[in-house]
Design a protein around this motif. Structure first.
Motif, short mmCIF file in Angstrom:
data_model
loop_
_atom_site.label_atom_id
_atom_site.label_comp_id
_atom_site.label_asym_id
_atom_site.label_seq_id
_atom_site.Cartn_x
_atom_site.Cartn_y
_atom_site.Cartn_z
N HIS A 64 -0.87 0.94 -11.35
CA HIS A 64 -1.97 0.99 -10.37
C HIS A 64 -2.55 2.39 -10.29
CE1 HIS A 64 -3.40 -0.54 -6.17
NE2 HIS A 64 -4.40 -0.16 -6.93
N PRO A 123 3.84 2.24 -1.21
CA PRO A 123 4.35 2.78 -2.47
C PRO A 123 3.26 3.44 -3.31
CG PRO A 123 5.26 0.61 -2.09
CD PRO A 123 4.18 0.81 -1.07
N LEU A 124 2.03 2.89 -3.27
CA LEU A 124 0.92 3.48 -4.01
C LEU A 124 0.57 4.85 -3.43
CD1 LEU A 124 -1.42 3.39 -6.04
CD2 LEU A 124 -2.73 2.09 -4.34
N THR A 173 3.46 0.17 -9.68
CA THR A 173 2.80 1.24 -8.92
C THR A 173 2.22 2.28 -9.87
OG1 THR A 173 4.28 0.91 -7.04
CG2 THR A 173 3.11 3.00 -7.15
N GLN A 174 2.97 2.65 -10.90
CA GLN A 174 2.45 3.61 -11.86
C GLN A 174 1.24 3.05 -12.61
OE1 GLN A 174 3.21 6.78 -12.09
NE2 GLN A 174 4.70 6.48 -10.42
N THR A 211 0.81 -1.22 0.00
CA THR A 211 0.00 0.00 0.00
C THR A 211 0.84 1.27 0.00
OG1 THR A 211 -1.77 -1.15 1.18
CG2 THR A 211 -1.80 1.25 1.27
N ASN A 213 1.37 -7.15 -6.99
CA ASN A 213 2.15 -6.47 -5.96
C ASN A 213 3.55 -6.19 -6.51
OD1 ASN A 213 0.20 -6.40 -3.92
ND2 ASN A 213 0.69 -8.46 -3.24
N GLN A 241 8.67 -2.72 -8.71
CA GLN A 241 7.72 -1.86 -7.99
C GLN A 241 7.32 -0.61 -8.75
OE1 GLN A 241 7.89 -1.29 -3.56
NE2 GLN A 241 8.65 0.70 -4.17
N THR A 242 8.27 0.12 -9.29
CA THR A 242 7.96 1.41 -9.92
C THR A 242 6.96 1.26 -11.05
OG1 THR A 242 10.15 2.25 -9.34
CG2 THR A 242 8.93 3.44 -11.04
N ALA A 284 3.17 7.32 -4.53
CA ALA A 284 3.02 7.69 -5.94
C ALA A 284 1.85 8.64 -6.15
CB ALA A 284 2.84 6.42 -6.79
#
Length: 368
Positions: free
Chosen positions: A358, A21-22, A355-356, A19, A164, A351-352, A25
């Motif tokens: 998402h 990192p989201l 996350t983008q 959660t 994830n 991750q990056t 962002a």
């Protein structure tokens, strides 16, 4: 836009790691984010550093009070996002109905399997009655996406897949740290590693029984190390003592940096009855540790690419798990192949990028 995130974060574990990192962002994209805790986290200072420690909701004594509190918080926001399943999601839906705000939720685990082991059968009915009315549902695996639409009756237009994400560079840096001095001797030979909450879901009892059965065909000083804490700690200790395995099976407790354990293990074993994704599989592969996993609902088969990136075991029994351990530890070329394919696979979960993706999907859904 103003986002209200609601969830349980008793530990800095998988839910928080998915959660935060989201949230970061969204803030970087100049959205406003409030995180309301369903329960008081053990490490409030960690969330305070990120200005994410609103405990008003956690301090409410009953469900009705929590719904009232959520409703007040929802008035200040445009979108509600429930990141913890079942009751927190239901409460967010009620607050959303009262304030006419869209409510999004997350599906991180196979709910029917979780309910069967942990909660009232009433939830089987509640998820099928309430979840279809969500504005959107993010699923962390393709298998969960199928489960959501076919089993829970959620409209395909409301469901979307975002895996994830993992900060792989940071994991690999942390994996280079030294093991705790008191545990270094556990990794001087062939060590099998298990990681997770000590709960019924993870079936560490099967891992221990499997290790006992495999021992005669493993090096004499082979060991099993289990990282984690939870309600079955004492029960597992008693099982280890009852099998006279105190010198070869060790409960390492909760570790703030588990990655050196992955890096020094000969293999990682996942013996869960069910998962939603299985983030420990990605963490193991990122540290160069080959994986054996029970082909449980859902996650391992998808993460391990039908067995290409790890050894899948269809029968979650001690004998089958023992045979898999022996097979992999005695076949160095296959073990090396799984290390290499697993390492490549983990980069699909960077991750990056995720996350983008998402953020983009969430903002697109929210404007419709």
């Amino acid at each position: 836009m103003r986002f209200l995130f609601v969830g349980r974060f008793p530990e800095i574990g998988g839910s928080a790691l998915a959660t935060l990192p989201l949230i970061e962002a969204l803030r970087e994209a100049e959205h406003t984010v409030l995180l309301a805790h369903w329960v008081v986290p053990r490490r409030t200072d960690w969330f305070s550093q990120l200005d994410l420690c609103n405990l008003d909701l956690a301090q409410q004594g009953n469900l009705l009070s929590k719904i009232r509190c959520l409703t007040q918080l929802a008035i200040q926001c445009d979108i509600i996002i429930a990141v913890s399943e079942l009751t927190p999601t239901y409460a967010c839906q009620i607050a959303g109905w009262l304030t006419k705000k869209p409510v999004y939720a997350e599906l991180q685990v196979h709910l029917d399997s979780w309910i069967k082991q942990n909660s009232s059968p009433l939830h089987h009915w509640l998820i099928r009655s309430l979840y279809p009315h969500l504005s959107g549902l993010r699923c962390v695996s393709k298998a969960l996406l199928t489960y959501a639409t076919k089993d829970l009756g959620i409209d395909k237009q409301k469901s979307f897949l975002v895996y994830n994400g993992f900060d792989l560079q940071q994991i690999q840096i942390q994996a280079q740290a030294a093991l705790p001095q008191s545990m270094e001797s556990w990794f001087t030979s062939t060590t099998v590693l298990c990681v997770g909450r000590l709960s019924q879901q993870k079936r560490f009892d099967l891992a221990i029984l499997a290790f006992q059965q495999a021992q005669p065909k493993l090096p004499s000083d082979a060991r099993l190390v289990i990282i984690g804490d939870g309600p079955l700690y004492t029960e597992l200790q008693q099982l280890i003592a009852g099998l006279n395995l105190q010198n070869s099976v060790f409960l390492a407790g909760l570790q703030t940096n588990p990655f050196p354990f992955f890096a020094n293990a000969a293999l990682f074993l996942l013996s869960s009855d069910y998962e939603g994704f299985g983030r420990v599989l990605i963490e193991a592969m990122a540290c160069g540790c080959p994986v054996i996993a029970h082909d449980c609902p859902v996650g391992p088969r998808e993460v391990l690419e039908e067995g290409k990136s790890g050894l899948l075991v269809t029968d979650n029994q001690p004998t089958t798990l023992a045979d898999a351990m022996i097979l992999l530890l005695q076949n160095s070329s296959w073990r090396q192949q799984l290390i290499e394919s697993g390492y490549l696979r983990c980069y699909d979960f960077e991750q990056t990028t995720l996350t983008q993706q998402h953020v983009q999907l969430l903002t697109q859904h929210s404007t419709h």
